[in-house]
Design an enzyme around this catalytic site. Structure first.
Site, PDB file in Angstrom:
ATOM      1  N   LYS A   1       0.905  -1.165  -0.078  1.00  0.00           N
ATOM      2  CA  LYS A   1       0.057   0.142  -0.051  1.00  0.00           C
ATOM      3  C   LYS A   1       0.818   1.245   0.098  1.00  0.00           C
ATOM      4  O   LYS A   1       2.040   1.183   0.242  1.00  0.00           O
ATOM      5  CB  LYS A   1      -0.922   0.017   1.307  1.00  0.00           C
TER       6      LYS A   1
ATOM      7  N   ARG B   1     -10.290   0.837  14.936  1.00  0.00           N
ATOM      8  CA  ARG B   1     -10.154   1.328  13.547  1.00  0.00           C
ATOM      9  C   ARG B   1     -11.471   0.614  12.665  1.00  0.00           C
ATOM     10  O   ARG B   1     -12.626   0.502  13.140  1.00  0.00           O
ATOM     11  CB  ARG B   1      -9.010   1.158  12.854  1.00  0.00           C
TER      12      ARG B   1
ATOM     13  N   TYR C   1      17.211  30.399   6.103  1.00  0.00           N
ATOM     14  CA  TYR C   1      16.114  31.432   6.387  1.00  0.00           C
ATOM     15  C   TYR C   1      16.203  31.290   7.912  1.00  0.00           C
ATOM     16  O   TYR C   1      16.365  30.199   8.755  1.00  0.00           O
ATOM     17  CB  TYR C   1      14.719  30.623   6.176  1.00  0.00           C
TER      18      TYR C   1
ATOM     19  N   MET D   1      13.114  24.435   0.942  1.00  0.00           N
ATOM     20  CA  MET D   1      12.253  23.621   0.070  1.00  0.00           C
ATOM     21  C   MET D   1      13.106  22.738  -0.900  1.00  0.00           C
ATOM     22  O   MET D   1      12.664  21.424  -1.134  1.00  0.00           O
ATOM     23  CB  MET D   1      11.474  24.529  -0.851  1.00  0.00           C
TER      24      MET D   1
HETATM   25  C1  LIG Z   1      -0.118  -1.259   6.839  1.00  0.00           C
HETATM   26  C2  LIG Z   1      -0.716  -2.456   7.344  1.00  0.00           C
HETATM   27  C3  LIG Z   1       0.039  -3.846   7.802  1.00  0.00           C
HETATM   28  C4  LIG Z   1       1.764  -3.805   7.692  1.00  0.00           C
HETATM   29  O1  LIG Z   1       2.109  -3.011   8.907  1.00  0.00           O
HETATM   30  P1  LIG Z   1       3.669  -3.031   9.136  1.00  0.00           P
HETATM   31  O2  LIG Z   1       3.626  -2.475  10.509  1.00  0.00           O
HETATM   32  O3  LIG Z   1       4.328  -2.117   8.179  1.00  0.00           O
HETATM   33  O4  LIG Z   1       4.053  -4.453   9.253  1.00  0.00           O
HETATM   34  C5  LIG Z   1      -0.539  -4.946   7.992  1.00  0.00           C
HETATM   35  N1  LIG Z   1      -1.998  -4.972   8.177  1.00  0.00           N
HETATM   36  C6  LIG Z   1      -2.874  -3.941   7.771  1.00  0.00           C
HETATM   37  C7  LIG Z   1      -4.092  -3.801   8.236  1.00  0.00           C
HETATM   38  C8  LIG Z   1      -2.118  -2.780   7.799  1.00  0.00           C
HETATM   39  O5  LIG Z   1      -2.903  -1.876   7.337  1.00  0.00           O
END
Ligand SMILES: *Cc1c(COP(=O)(O)O)cnc(C)c1O
Length: 371
Positions: free
Chosen positions: A35, A133, A262, A310
């Site tokens: 992801k 969640r 800056y 930047m």
């Molecule tokens: C992102 C995620 C993972 C992986 O988590 P890590 O800590 O990077 O291993 C696993 N399960 C779900 C549902 C996630 O959203």
């Protein structure tokens, strides 16, 4: 003007996959979390590498990420961790993405869409045992599992939960989650509903709770070469996959008392040489590393002086510098002589995940190793 580059070491990614594979053993499936564009590394390239490395599933967050992988010809099963809008369901079914569901309306949406497309949608019921969640309440799990199992257009492919503190030292919370999840699985199996994939563990879980491997694990950060926190046992040999580098674009010898960047938050103490490097916070390098971070040039580290801007960063390379104009400066990466993404994250008061995810897409990713 910008010579910034992100180098992605594919062979390190494969090495990390093998480390996780060795730890969980051959019979546990691995869902590689790709992801968020593979945590900023580039989802398509890493999905291809994962496919060749024997990964079983790819974890994505939303339908767009699934479409990107399918359009690139990735055939591995995809598991969408997040929920989507009702109008996105037909696309998820069409792309043959296994989907997380957590309520009756979502399940009904998939059943209707699958029936219309004359397909079967594969669903994973998510049970909230402590993450707070997405996920159904534990007491709703059985009836939702039955709802899925009784639909001719749906397959209950999995049961899942998620750990919020599997990377912390305290064990009782996660152990209670595992027990609760197994209790629910047992209850559902008693009704002769036997989803093939039971999964819970993220990277922290994989390191600390082998009893939660079940039939599949969902590592993310471990595969990119980092431990999820300082509190987990560092029992794997990991290799960071991402390197961020930029060029020294300018060198200037300055007298003592010269203000830098800056806010004039830094003044030189003596005659020295200031190198300007062509990367900045717009590239995802945290501005909070002003006067704190360091960079590696020709195998030596130099401190960042003044504010990160930047597109440019200044470092003090000393009175008689070994650094030359157009040298390469490493902002973080696998080289143990230089700063790691973990060091950058700690100095910025965040986690490694946010650093790699935040590296801007305007920087070309260059893939090195077996692609
Ligand atoms: C992102 C995620 C993972 C992986 O988590 P890590 O800590 O990077 O291993 C696993 N399960 C779900 C549902 C996630 O959203």
């Amino acid at each position: 003007m910008r010579n910034t580059a992100v180098i992605i070491y594919i062979d390190h990614f494969i090495h990390n996959i093998q480390q996780v594979r060795n730890l969980v053993g051959p019979s546990v499936k691995i869902c590689a979390s790709v992801k968020a564009d593979a945590y900023g590394h580039g989802a398509v390239a890493l999905a291809r590498a994962a496919e060749r490395a024997g990964i079983d599933f790819l974890g994505i967050a939303c339908p767009e990420e699934g479409a990107e992988l399918r359009n690139a010809g990735i055939r591995l099963p995809l598991l969408m961790y997040g929920l989507c809008l009702p109008e996105e369901i037909p696309r998820v079914v069409d792309l043959e993405i296994s989907a997380i569901v957590a309520d009756a309306a979502g399940i009904e949406g998939f059943a209707r869409s699958a029936a219309r497309q004359k397909k079967v949608a594969r669903l994973h019921l998510k049970i909230d045992t402590g993450m707070g969640r997405i996920g159904c309440l534990p007491e709703q799990a059985l009836s939702l599992a039955k709802q899925i199992a009784s639909s001719p257009h749906l397959i209950l492919e999995g049961l899942a939960t998620h750990f919020p503190i599997s990377d912390e030292a305290d064990r009782s919370f996660t152990q209670r989650q595992i027990q609760q999840f197994l209790g629910i699985v047992n209850q559902i199996e008693k009704e002769s509903i036997r989803p093939p994939l039971l999964h819970a563990s993220n990277s922290g879980g994989i390191l600390q709770y082998p009893e939660a491997n079940l039939s599949m694990v969902r590592p993310g950060i471990l595969l990119y070469g980092y431990f999820p926190s300082r509190e987990v046992p560092r029992t794997l040999s990991l290799k960071p996959v991402m390197e961020l580098k930029a060029s020294v674009l300018f060198l200037k010898k300055v007298p003592p008392g010269t203000p830098i960047s800056y806010g004039c938050t830094y003044r030189t103490h003596e005659t020295t040489t200031i190198a300007t490097i062509g990367a900045g916070y717009a590239d995802g390098y945290p501005r909070s590393l002003s006067n704190k971070g360091r960079v590696l040039i020709r195998n030596r580290c130099y401190p960042i002086v003044g504010r990160v801007t930047m597109d440019q960063i200044m470092v003090d390379v000393g009175k008689d510098p070994e650094v030359e104009r157009y040298d390469e400066a490493i902002l973080f990466g696998p080289n143990p002589l230089g700063p790691s993404a973990e060091e950058v994250a700690e100095l910025a008061g965040t986690i490694t995940y946010e650093i790699t995810c935040g590296i801007n897409r305007r920087i070309p990713r260059r893939y090195i190793g077996d692609t």
